[in-house]
Design a protein around this motif. Structure first.
Motif, PDB file in Angstrom:
ATOM      1  N   ARG A  97     -72.729 -37.144  29.854  1.00 13.43           N
ATOM      2  CA  ARG A  97     -71.873 -36.595  28.795  1.00 13.43           C
ATOM      3  C   ARG A  97     -70.572 -37.374  28.652  1.00 13.43           C
ATOM      4  N   GLU A  98     -70.067 -37.385  27.410  1.00  8.25           N
ATOM      5  CA  GLU A  98     -68.758 -37.967  27.142  1.00  8.25           C
ATOM      6  C   GLU A  98     -67.673 -36.984  27.556  1.00  8.25           C
ATOM      7  N   ASN A  99     -66.453 -37.481  27.675  1.00 11.55           N
ATOM      8  CA  ASN A  99     -65.340 -36.597  27.974  1.00 11.55           C
ATOM      9  C   ASN A  99     -65.177 -35.566  26.867  1.00 11.55           C
ATOM     10  N   GLY A 100     -65.002 -34.326  27.258  1.00 12.72           N
ATOM     11  CA  GLY A 100     -64.906 -33.252  26.284  1.00 12.72           C
ATOM     12  C   GLY A 100     -63.525 -33.171  25.657  1.00 12.72           C
ATOM     13  N   ALA A 101     -63.405 -32.322  24.646  1.00  8.46           N
ATOM     14  CA  ALA A 101     -62.133 -32.067  23.980  1.00  8.46           C
ATOM     15  C   ALA A 101     -61.960 -30.565  23.855  1.00  8.46           C
ATOM     16  N   SER A 102     -60.739 -30.150  23.655  1.00 13.16           N
ATOM     17  CA  SER A 102     -60.471 -28.720  23.498  1.00 13.16           C
ATOM     18  C   SER A 102     -61.058 -28.218  22.189  1.00 13.16           C
ATOM     19  N   TYR A 103     -61.167 -26.902  22.090  1.00  7.89           N
ATOM     20  CA  TYR A 103     -61.700 -26.287  20.869  1.00  7.89           C
ATOM     21  C   TYR A 103     -60.848 -26.668  19.664  1.00  7.89           C
ATOM     22  N   ASP A 104     -59.525 -26.603  19.810  1.00 14.04           N
ATOM     23  CA  ASP A 104     -58.636 -26.914  18.692  1.00 14.04           C
ATOM     24  C   ASP A 104     -58.736 -28.377  18.284  1.00 14.04           C
ATOM     25  N   THR A 106     -61.305 -30.379  18.723  1.00  7.73           N
ATOM     26  CA  THR A 106     -62.599 -30.586  18.073  1.00  7.73           C
ATOM     27  C   THR A 106     -62.577 -30.058  16.647  1.00  7.73           C
ATOM     28  N   ALA A 107     -61.947 -28.903  16.435  1.00  8.46           N
ATOM     29  CA  ALA A 107     -61.861 -28.323  15.089  1.00  8.46           C
ATOM     30  C   ALA A 107     -61.099 -29.252  14.145  1.00  8.46           C
ATOM     31  N   ARG A 108     -60.013 -29.847  14.643  1.00  9.19           N
ATOM     32  CA  ARG A 108     -59.238 -30.756  13.796  1.00  9.19           C
ATOM     33  C   ARG A 108     -60.009 -32.036  13.505  1.00  9.19           C
ATOM     34  N   ARG A 109     -60.750 -32.529  14.480  1.00  4.71           N
ATOM     35  CA  ARG A 109     -61.587 -33.706  14.233  1.00  4.71           C
ATOM     36  C   ARG A 109     -62.633 -33.410  13.175  1.00  4.71           C
ATOM     37  N   ARG A 110     -63.264 -32.262  13.283  1.00  5.05           N
ATOM     38  CA  ARG A 110     -64.292 -31.899  12.304  1.00  5.05           C
ATOM     39  C   ARG A 110     -63.694 -31.783  10.904  1.00  5.05           C
ATOM     40  N   HIS A 132     -71.950 -31.639  16.480  1.00  4.72           N
ATOM     41  CA  HIS A 132     -71.197 -32.891  16.481  1.00  4.72           C
ATOM     42  C   HIS A 132     -69.707 -32.597  16.678  1.00  4.72           C
ATOM     43  N   THR A 133     -69.095 -33.250  17.668  1.00  2.00           N
ATOM     44  CA  THR A 133     -67.669 -33.045  17.941  1.00  2.00           C
ATOM     45  C   THR A 133     -66.817 -34.235  17.496  1.00  2.00           C
ATOM     46  N   TYR A 134     -67.452 -35.273  16.959  1.00  2.00           N
ATOM     47  CA  TYR A 134     -66.744 -36.434  16.412  1.00  2.00           C
ATOM     48  C   TYR A 134     -65.785 -37.063  17.407  1.00  2.00           C
ATOM     49  N   GLN A 135     -66.298 -37.350  18.599  1.00  2.00           N
ATOM     50  CA  GLN A 135     -65.536 -38.178  19.519  1.00  2.00           C
ATOM     51  C   GLN A 135     -65.197 -39.508  18.840  1.00  2.00           C
ATOM     52  N   GLN A 136     -66.118 -39.958  18.014  1.00  2.00           N
ATOM     53  CA  GLN A 136     -65.872 -41.106  17.143  1.00  2.00           C
ATOM     54  C   GLN A 136     -66.542 -40.831  15.796  1.00  2.00           C
ATOM     55  N   ASP A 199     -58.865 -39.138  14.761  1.00  2.00           N
ATOM     56  CA  ASP A 199     -58.127 -38.432  15.806  1.00  2.00           C
ATOM     57  C   ASP A 199     -57.510 -37.150  15.263  1.00  2.00           C
ATOM     58  N   ALA A 200     -57.453 -36.166  16.129  1.00  7.46           N
ATOM     59  CA  ALA A 200     -56.910 -34.869  15.737  1.00  7.46           C
ATOM     60  C   ALA A 200     -55.451 -34.955  15.306  1.00  7.46           C
ATOM     61  N   SER A 201     -54.739 -35.984  15.752  1.00  8.47           N
ATOM     62  CA  SER A 201     -53.316 -36.110  15.444  1.00  8.47           C
ATOM     63  C   SER A 201     -53.034 -36.759  14.089  1.00  8.47           C
ATOM     64  N   LEU A 202     -54.051 -37.293  13.423  1.00  8.17           N
ATOM     65  CA  LEU A 202     -53.840 -38.000  12.167  1.00  8.17           C
ATOM     66  C   LEU A 202     -53.382 -37.049  11.065  1.00  8.17           C
ATOM     67  N   THR A 203     -52.400 -37.490  10.300  1.00  8.65           N
ATOM     68  CA  THR A 203     -51.900 -36.685   9.185  1.00  8.65           C
ATOM     69  C   THR A 203     -52.786 -36.900   7.958  1.00  8.65           C
ATOM     70  N   ARG A 204     -52.597 -36.057   6.955  1.00 10.49           N
ATOM     71  CA  ARG A 204     -53.369 -36.203   5.724  1.00 10.49           C
ATOM     72  C   ARG A 204     -53.068 -37.547   5.055  1.00 10.49           C
TER      73      ARG A 204
END
Length: 231
Positions: A97-104, A106-110, A132-136, A199-204
């Protein structure tokens, strides 16, 4: 416990074969070699980029002892199909498995992936699929394989967007694991895929820049041309 330790604990070792993917994760093949077993490469599913169960079954020999499934880019492998192969042939099936991410996160990535899905033109966007959690966020660049993909990547970077080739060289083409084996989907994926930022940190605004950079190119870039650079 790592892959090598799990295989060793299950009695896999010298003289055994372990089926693994060649599309990335060289550490899996290295773990197999470390315990004295031989990595055998099977092809991937072109949608999930994970081991294809039918290809794994075709790679099974009397020496096969195990299969190591790798979940790629946040998309789960066909674990049910691989376990089916394992049951039919008496094989151990492990998951890397790849390194996991938090629920929040993952939600932002999706959310960002969904935005790219609806806005991008000229590239084939990933199939979301179940879980799909969009690690990439990995797209396919159409055209003449690696030359067009690499030119497209350079053009996107020139427009200020970070992107990268997720798998530059399949494992079966590395000197230490070189094999004469037909893996057409692996080769095609290595030549056509490109990971765009999600990335979850990316702005619109940053996401809009990704879309603008890709869509402005109008599809694959011809090597040696100035198309897509606004000149």
């Amino acid at each position: 416990m790592g892959t090598a330790a799990l295989l060793r604990a299950a009695g896999v070792g010298v003289g055994d074969e372990v089926v693994v993917p060649a599309f990335g994760n060289v550490e899996v093949a290295e773990a197999v070699a470390r315990i004295g077993a031989s990595p055998v490469f099977a092809d991937i599913d072109p949608v999930t980029y994970c081991l294809d169960a039918a290809a794994v079954e075709a790679a099974v020999t009397p020496r096969t002892a195990a299969v190591v499934a790798v979940h790629r880019f946040g998309r789960p492998a066909d674990v049910a199909g691989l376990h089916g192969v394992g049951r039919r042939h008496g094989l151990l099936v492990l998951e890397h498995r790849e390194n996991g991410a938090s629920y929040d996160e993952t939600a932002r990535r999706r959310e960002r992936a969904a935005y790219l899905d609806t806005k991008l033109r000229g590239v084939r966007t990933p199939d979301g699929g179940r879980g799909h959690t969009y690690q990439q966020y990995v797209v396919r660049v159409p055209g003449n394989g690696r030359p067009d993909r690499d030119a497209f990547a350079r053009a996107v970077r020139a427009r200020g967007v970070d992107c990268r080739v997720p798998v530059k060289t399949p494992v079966h083409r590395l000197p230490e694991f070189r094999r004469c084996v037909s893996l057409p989907e692996t080769e095609r994926a290595a030549a056509e895929t490109l990971a765009l930022p999600v990335d979850a940190s990316l702005t619109r605004r940053e996401m809009q820049r990704v879309v603008s950079a890709c869509n402005a190119l109008g599809g694959p870039i011809v090597v040696g041309s100035t198309a897509g650079f606004g000149v």
